[in-house]
Design a protein around this motif. Structure first.
Motif, mmCIF file in Angstrom:
data_model
loop_
_atom_site.group_PDB
_atom_site.id
_atom_site.type_symbol
_atom_site.label_atom_id
_atom_site.label_comp_id
_atom_site.label_asym_id
_atom_site.label_seq_id
_atom_site.Cartn_x
_atom_site.Cartn_y
_atom_site.Cartn_z
ATOM 1 N N ALA A 149 -9.676 0.819 -2.242
ATOM 2 C CA ALA A 149 -8.576 1.122 -3.118
ATOM 3 C C ALA A 149 -8.647 1.822 -4.306
ATOM 4 N N THR A 205 1.002 -2.959 -10.482
ATOM 5 C CA THR A 205 1.902 -2.112 -11.373
ATOM 6 C C THR A 205 1.289 -1.867 -12.568
ATOM 7 N N THR A 251 -5.151 -3.665 -9.067
ATOM 8 C CA THR A 251 -4.174 -2.465 -8.985
ATOM 9 C C THR A 251 -2.758 -2.651 -8.715
ATOM 10 N N THR A 311 0.912 -1.285 -0.030
ATOM 11 C CA THR A 311 0.025 0.166 -0.128
ATOM 12 C C THR A 311 1.032 1.186 0.057
ATOM 13 N N THR A 367 -2.537 -1.367 -13.480
ATOM 14 C CA THR A 367 -2.808 0.036 -13.483
ATOM 15 C C THR A 367 -2.267 0.862 -14.640
ATOM 16 N N VAL A 402 -2.434 4.327 -10.411
ATOM 17 C CA VAL A 402 -2.668 4.354 -9.196
ATOM 18 C C VAL A 402 -1.303 3.932 -8.143
ATOM 19 N N ARG A 403 -0.349 3.553 -8.758
ATOM 20 C CA ARG A 403 0.959 3.084 -8.154
ATOM 21 C C ARG A 403 2.018 3.940 -8.673
ATOM 22 N N TYR A 462 0.974 2.820 -3.559
ATOM 23 C CA TYR A 462 -0.188 3.516 -3.895
ATOM 24 C C TYR A 462 0.220 5.047 -3.988
ATOM 25 N N TYR A 470 -4.691 7.154 -2.237
ATOM 26 C CA TYR A 470 -5.175 5.909 -1.444
ATOM 27 C C TYR A 470 -5.581 6.648 -0.008
#
Lengths: 459, 317
Positions: A172, A359, A357, A152, A362, A374-375, A155, A160
């Protein structure tokens, strides 16, 4: 010969029917007891039971995912499911189109509350997730993510933390976006403007006459629509740029000088001799057709503009106001796990959420739509690097995300109906040319009632 | 007249068959009751489950302060009703509801009757025309709304093109206050006129030809015949349509949802639409239930008034 007397069938008298009706009414009243429990605890304030030992849970073999396929991604989402099933062939995922937009999904999700017709994974947009939380409809994902070793920290922090309340996360990030400034480079060139977006709203105002001269008579320099889940979003940029905000936590601050100035600015954008913004039934299509010289739209529309615009597309950060602060709201949607599903279903849903989600996934989603990766690892990863190289417009939205975003005002995203109430107020400024001094007190009053009715008792 | 001299003893059953007869009657009544339950029971059960139970539940919910979707609520008595009646938006909502109901009901009755008179003539292609006229009624309201949105589009719509051809500019149907409601009313009429026409057509075909002939012999013209014979004989049909169209109009939702979402500035928000907005967008399920109960009472009162006062003026042939 004997005559046989026939007995007529029983015909109920009026009194009997009334009695039957009374029985029905009593049944109805009894049934009324099956609604929400009255006066008890519950909702977000309800004490959670014992923590689940996720290590002892086996994932369910079938789960359901409610999506609206943001950015026309139904096929892409199906490809994710297929890829997930290569890794986990025993978990079947029912992919359900549960609405055309975030609001429709949310309404269906709420209506299904208390029934068995619930998904295991559901779209939770920026203006809806907190209502799910307040109602106790979604679970905190921290523990199950820890069990699944979801990274997390990778993120994008703003994205996040949008789903965080009192130290726990309730969704998430998935299809996350920000507003972005799009411009038609052909018109820009014809108007003799530099190849960049305006630094400030004042600069856009200054450029507006030159742009206006390049669009049709029914066009405008800037296309900027109004409507639910939208007007309050871009208004955040205007009010923040002036040093104000819509609320400080739960306290509505639309009575400040900065807020009133922002309201007056929005009114004058659309009304009067210096108006430079216009509406349309489909501002994206109008922009592509050259009706508007520039547009403020979601980053989720980037791919669509790149594919459909018959001119070279420029992208820029949203204009600043006189105050130098982060002034871009994040938005779009995350994915949440309903709290009433079995631990087995919740675990399977969390596994799929982790997968979505990751790598590469996303990055692929971003590449296909224009939504944000988102990462952090995806933002600077190989896939996105290739995308930036091929279409530099993508880079603008990611840079803006990293440099200019801030968490939204609570009153818009946390107060149930808050976004709609603010949208109604902005409509009055834009369509009726009303003064913010007349509009904002009513908006404030409604927001306060919504908080007192729909949030305060549940926290 | 003879005074009864019977004693309690003489009233007691003395005939040995009397008890058997009573038992037989009781068995027959039970059989009949069972037969009644078998035939009427399923319908009554459906009514209780799907009509009366939600009605009662809605009334019960109207006394709660309850977030849609939440499993908990607070009992607040009639506070939601007080709030509705004192809400500054209520006059506009009720005004819009009244305008919408009056124009759509009046419009559909007048246009429907006109269309029925036309379709009642012996014209070429009459059957196809009747089908075409009725077709919009069976289409989905959402689909109809989406279709007409394209037609009304001030920039690209067919209507805009037609208006431009005669030198007029298109109103801003979506964003200006009176035009949005007018747009919805036009589409509502387009969708519902066929239904009214069909019912009127059946009524027109029920008017005896000999009355037309008698009126003609008496020298009555077409207008006089229509006003003095046809229209009164259509009384029961008009009465039926008045009730059904008012109920339909006050409960209209799909076109508003598809075309304006209650806007601009709430100018197309009817009471029915307010219930949806409060219940599903704002999430105030208790307040929405109070509004729903108020709508129910309004419908009940209108129907009762119609039944009490208007039915008297209806001439049944």
């Amino acid at each position: 010969m004997t005559s046989r007397r026939t007995t007529p069938l029983w015909t109920p008298s009026r009194r009997t029917l009334l009695q039957l009706g009374g029985i029905g009414a009593a049944g109805g009243l009894a049934a009324a007891c099956s609604g929400p429990s009255v006066g008890g605890g519950g909702g977000a304030g309800e004490e959670e039971g014992d923590a689940i030992d996720w290590a002892s849970i086996e994932p369910a073999t079938e789960i359901t995912w409610w999506s609206n396929h943001p950015g026309n991604t139904k096929e892409l989402e199906e490809s994710y499911i297929a890829a997930f099933n290569e890794e986990y062939p025993d978990i079947k995922i029912n992919h359900v189109t549960a609405g055309a937009n975030y609001d429709e999904i949310a309404q269906r999700f709420q209506a299904a509350s208390g029934t068995d017709d619930l998904p295991d994974l559901v779209i939770a947009s920026d203006v809806w997730w907190f209502r799910y939380f307040v109602n106790g409809q979604i679970m905190a994902i921290d523990d199950v993510f820890a069990h699944l070793e979801v990274d997390t920290d990778d993120y994008v922090e703003t994205l996040y933390s949008d789903y965080e309340y009192e130290g726990k996360h309730y969704a998430a990030p998935y299809a996350r976006s920000t507003p972005l400034f799009y411009y038609n480079k052909d018109i820009w060139t014809a108007a003799g403007l530099p190849d960049r977006g305006p630094e400030t709203w004042a600069e856009l105002q200054e450029w507006a006459p030159a742009l206006q001269a390049q669009v049709p008579a029914d066009g405008q320099a800037l296309g900027l629509g109004i409507g639910p889940s939208w007007a309050g979003w871009w208004f955040s940029n205007v009010i923040w740029g002036l040093g104000g905000n819509m609320s400080e936590e739960w306290t509505v601050t639309l009575d400040t000088e900065e807020a009133l100035t922002a309201g007056a600015f929005v009114r004058d954008m659309y009304n009067g001799e210096t108006a430079f913004a216009g509406l349309g039934s489909d501002t994206n299509a109008d922009f592509q057709a050259g009706i508007f010289a520039c547009l403020i739209g979601s980053t989720g529309s980037l791919k669509g503009h790149l594919d459909a615009a018959p001119f070279e597309l420029g992208t820029a950060f949203l204009p600043n106001g006189p105050v130098d602060v982060p002034n871009v709201p994040t938005g779009g949607t995350g994915l949440a796990i309903p709290s009433t599903r079995t631990p087995e279903q919740q675990l399977a849903a969390a596994m799929f959420l982790k997968f979505l989600t990751e790598t590469d996934n996303t990055a692929l989603f971003s590449q296909s739509t224009g939504y944000m990766p988102v990462r952090t690892s995806a933002v600077e990863g190989d896939i996105m690097a290739a995308v930036y190289s091929e279409t530099p417009q993508f880079r603008t939205s990611v840079d803006q995300l990293q440099q200019k975003t801030r968490v939204q005002d609570w009153v818009r995203v946390f107060t149930p109906g808050g976004d709609q109430i603010i949208t109604d107020g902005i409509e009055e400024l834009v369509l009726a040319g009303a003064n913010p001094e007349d509009v904002f007190p009513d908006v404030t009053s409604k927001l306060d009632v919504a908080f007192e009715d729909n949030v305060e008792p549940y926290l | 007249m003879t005074a009864s001299t019977a004693t309690p003893a003489t009233l007691a059953p003395t005939h040995p068959h009397e008890a058997q007869r009573r038992a037989a009657r009781r068995r027959k009544r039970l059989r009949n009751l069972g037969f009644f339950a078998l035939l009427a029971g399923p319908n009554i059960a459906l009514l209780l489950i799907f009509v009366y139970r939600p009605l009662l539940l809605s009334f019960y919910y109207s006394m709660l302060q309850w977030n849609m979707g939440s499993s908990v609520a607070r009992f607040i008595g009639f506070e939601n009703y007080v709030r509705w009646f004192t809400d500054p938006d209520t006059p506009q909502v009720m005004g819009t509801t009244a305008i919408f109901a009056v124009t759509t009901v009046g419009g559909s009755l007048v246009l429907g009757l006109g269309l029925a008179l036309l379709l009642n003539k012996k014209l070429f292609g009459r059957g196809i025309a009747r089908t075409v006229a009725f077709a919009p009624y069976v289409l989905s309201g959402i689909a109809v709304g989406m279709l007409w949105l394209y037609i009304f589009d001030p920039r690209y719509g067919l209507l805009s093109t037609l208006l431009e051809a005669v030198g007029l500019s298109s109103p801003q149907w979506y964003t200006t206050s009176p035009w949005a409601l007018i747009m919805i009313i036009i589409v509502y009429l387009w969708k519902h006129v066929g239904y009214v026409a069909l019912i009127y057509l059946a009524g027109l075909q029920g008017v005896p030809q000999d009355l037309h002939d008698a009126a003609a012999l008496d020298g009555a013209g077409k207008t006089r015949t229509f006003a003095s014979i046809v229209l009164p004989l259509l009384g029961p049909v008009t009465f039926f349509l008045l009730i059904t169209t008012i109920l339909s109009s006050l409960q209209s939702f799909d076109l508003i949802k598809a075309m304006t979402d209650g806007g601009p500035l709430g100018s197309t928000t009817t009471l029915m639409y307010q219930i949806y907005v409060e219940g599903f967008q704002t999430g105030r399920a208790g307040f929405a239930s109070a509004a729903a109960t108020i709508l129910f009472v309004i419908l009940l009162v209108i129907t009762a008034i119609q039944l009490k006062f208007m039915e008297r003026k209806v001439h049944y042939a």
